[in-house]
Design a protein around this motif. Structure first.
Motif, short mmCIF file in Angstrom:
data_model
loop_
_atom_site.label_atom_id
_atom_site.label_comp_id
_atom_site.label_asym_id
_atom_site.label_seq_id
_atom_site.Cartn_x
_atom_site.Cartn_y
_atom_site.Cartn_z
N PRO A 1 37.99 34.78 35.58
CA PRO A 1 38.89 33.82 34.92
C PRO A 1 40.35 33.95 35.38
CG PRO A 1 37.46 34.89 33.32
CD PRO A 1 37.30 35.63 34.61
N VAL A 2 40.78 35.19 35.62
CA VAL A 2 42.15 35.40 36.10
C VAL A 2 42.32 34.81 37.50
CG1 VAL A 2 43.92 37.13 36.62
CG2 VAL A 2 42.34 37.46 34.69
N LEU A 3 41.32 35.03 38.34
CA LEU A 3 41.36 34.52 39.71
C LEU A 3 41.34 32.99 39.75
CD1 LEU A 3 41.41 35.64 42.59
CD2 LEU A 3 38.93 35.50 42.63
N SER A 4 40.81 32.38 38.71
CA SER A 4 40.78 30.93 38.65
C SER A 4 42.08 30.35 38.08
CB SER A 4 39.60 30.47 37.79
OG SER A 4 39.48 29.08 37.77
N THR A 5 42.76 31.10 37.22
CA THR A 5 43.94 30.59 36.52
C THR A 5 45.23 30.81 37.30
OG1 THR A 5 42.84 31.08 34.42
CG2 THR A 5 45.20 30.64 34.34
N LYS B 1 30.55 43.66 35.36
CA LYS B 1 31.65 43.61 34.40
C LYS B 1 33.01 43.42 35.06
CE LYS B 1 29.32 46.11 30.71
NZ LYS B 1 28.00 45.95 31.33
N VAL B 2 33.24 44.10 36.19
CA VAL B 2 34.56 44.00 36.84
C VAL B 2 34.80 42.58 37.34
CG1 VAL B 2 35.99 44.83 38.74
CG2 VAL B 2 34.56 46.43 37.46
N VAL B 3 33.84 42.02 38.06
CA VAL B 3 33.98 40.66 38.58
C VAL B 3 33.97 39.66 37.44
CG1 VAL B 3 33.01 38.96 40.16
CG2 VAL B 3 32.85 41.38 40.70
N PHE B 4 33.16 39.93 36.40
CA PHE B 4 33.08 39.04 35.24
C PHE B 4 34.44 38.91 34.55
CE2 PHE B 4 31.96 38.09 30.80
CZ PHE B 4 31.12 37.00 30.98
N LEU B 5 35.19 40.01 34.47
CA LEU B 5 36.52 39.98 33.86
C LEU B 5 37.57 39.41 34.80
CD1 LEU B 5 36.51 43.48 32.11
CD2 LEU B 5 36.18 41.27 31.03
N LEU B 6 37.39 39.63 36.10
CA LEU B 6 38.39 39.20 37.08
C LEU B 6 38.32 37.70 37.37
CD1 LEU B 6 40.61 40.15 39.08
CD2 LEU B 6 38.78 40.50 40.76
N LYS C 1 38.51 34.68 27.76
CA LYS C 1 38.06 34.44 29.14
C LYS C 1 37.62 32.99 29.31
CE LYS C 1 35.09 37.87 29.32
NZ LYS C 1 35.35 38.57 28.05
N PHE C 2 36.95 32.44 28.32
CA PHE C 2 36.60 31.02 28.37
C PHE C 2 37.86 30.17 28.30
CE2 PHE C 2 35.73 27.06 26.07
CZ PHE C 2 34.81 26.47 26.93
N ALA C 3 38.84 30.58 27.49
CA ALA C 3 40.09 29.83 27.37
C ALA C 3 40.83 29.80 28.70
CB ALA C 3 40.98 30.45 26.29
#
Length: 430
Positions: free
Chosen positions: A101-105, A94-99, A256-258
């Protein structure tokens, strides 16, 4: 001695490294907010622009309901994504799953910190470059930040707990390694001619002639590599719907997909802005306009218009490729990067370095040198286009026929990661 060093720096309209670091904090904040707004508005426009252009190529209408000419369609899609249910798979980290998209944007926005939008202008009574900041190694900063963005895709695919997402993330990492090498090699020729890795000084070095004209092979290699780096068609293999459902973002939904969607389109603008800066003169006006009224269109806020126009030409190129070319096979894609782009880049760097050194030191007639490199280039292109068929024929002739009494290899044994197709059991599967 310090004052002497400062006076030797270039003093073109775009300024130099000495022009940065003197702005008040509130000017820096205004610049950062304006860059963020420009990128968000460009993303909304580019999504609409892509849908309209592809629709026109396919004889459709495209979005035309929300707002004038459908311009608010992208905003409506963003609101719809925000209101969707946010689902997190049970098997996900869950932590990496949420992080992820932010790390990509975030790196996609940070790369614009060193992109020059224009020359020195007057902003609220202060003389300041139309650029947030600059570094002696500004281009390397962009490459490093862009590389960090790939971690978001890789970690997003790994943390989803899905085989298809994991395969998409692995494809993206291999793609980044392969094509970032060619992209970096393509930029070496620019550094040799500009004598600097600073983005503002590279733009100043193109005041007389754009590097895209005198370094055409580097320009072509960079354009191919930037399409591969951004995972865009025909190189959108990490998102191959026919093989991987949706690739690394299969398990993502809602905002997160956005964020992944936003990162893709901002990265398109980033690589287009870098291509504009390094090869098309940056914010400088095209030749006929640059000679009007003592370079009137290269001063003030006019250059920002030329910069946006050049970036939009690259965006149209991205869309044109998507509406024209089919997706490549993955082995074709990787073979093209390692066996074609990288060798061509290495040969071209040697040629540019030799010509540059002999031009500066003298001793050899440049015409004979260019002729020799022309002959080598023709031979290299002949091997480039006709070497693959002979290699495939050698592989086919070297392969021994399979013996009938020898059991065949079963790729579906165990049913993982791809289960066997439903149907009657054949003798090969038994």
């Amino acid at each position: 001695m310090t004052s002497l060093a400062l006076t030797t720096l270039p003093t073109a309209a775009g300024g130099s490294l000495s022009a940065f670091g003197h702005d008040p904090w509130w000017i820096v904040v205004i610049k950062a907010v304006l860059i963020f707004l420009v990128l968000v508005l460009l993303t909304l426009f580019n999504i609409w622009f892509e849908r309209r252009v592809v629709a026109r190529m396919q004889h459709r209408i495209g979005p035309n309901v929300h707002g004038p000419f459908g311009l608010l369609q992208s905003l409506a899609d963003g609101v719809k994504l925000a209101l969707k249910e946010d689902i997190v798979p049970k098997a996900a980290d869950k932590v990496v799953f949420l992080l992820a998209p932010v790390l990509s944007t975030v790196p996609a926005f940070l790369a614009f910190a060193v992109i020059p939008f224009g020359p020195v202008v007057t902003m609220f009574g202060h003389r300041t470059p139309l650029q947030l900041t600059d570094l002696p190694v500004g281009v390397l900063f962009i490459l490093a930040i862009s590389s960090i963005g790939i971690y978001g895709i890789v970690l997003g695919g790994w943390s989803s707990g899905s085989t298809y997402s994991l395969l998409g993330g692995l494809r993206s990492s291999a793609q980044m390694i392969s094509y970032e090498v060619a992209m970096g090699l393509a930029l070496v020729a620019v550094f040799l001619y500009a004598g600097s890795m600073s983005t503002s000084e590279i733009v100043d070095a193109q005041s007389r002639l754009w590097f895209g004209l005198i370094l055409i092979p580097s320009f072509v290699i960079y354009v191919i590599a930037m399409v591969g780096e951004t995972n865009r068609a025909p190189f959108d293999l990490p998102e191959a719907e026919g093989e991987l459902v949706g690739g690394f973002h299969t398990e993502y939904s809602s905002l997160k997909f956005a964020l992944f969607f936003l990162a893709e389109y901002v990265n398109m603008v980033t690589v287009s802005a870098l291509a504009t800066t390094l090869f098309l003169g940056g914010w400088r006006a095209p030749w006929p306009l640059s000679a009007v009224n003592d370079g009137m269109f290269n001063h003030g806020y006019w250059p920002f218009l030329w910069f946006i126009v050049k970036v939009m030409i690259f965006i149209f190129f991205f869309i044109w490729l998507r509406g024209t070319l089919p997706r490549l096979r993955y082995d074709q894609f990787m073979k093209f990067g390692w066996k074609r782009l990288i060798p061509v880049s290495l040969v071209w760097i040697i040629a540019v370095a030799s010509i540059r050194a002999m031009s500066l030191e003298g001793g050899i007639d440049r015409q004979y040198l260019l002729g020799a490199f022309g002959v080598v280039a023709v031979l290299f292109l002949a091997l480039f286009f006709f070497g693959g068929e002979a290699e495939d024929a050698d592989k086919a002739s070297a392969g021994a026929p399979e013996r009938e009494d020898e059991p065949a290899f079963d790729a579906f044994a165990g049913g993982y990661p791809v289960p066997p197709m439903p149907g009657p059991v054949t003798s090969r599967e038994a």
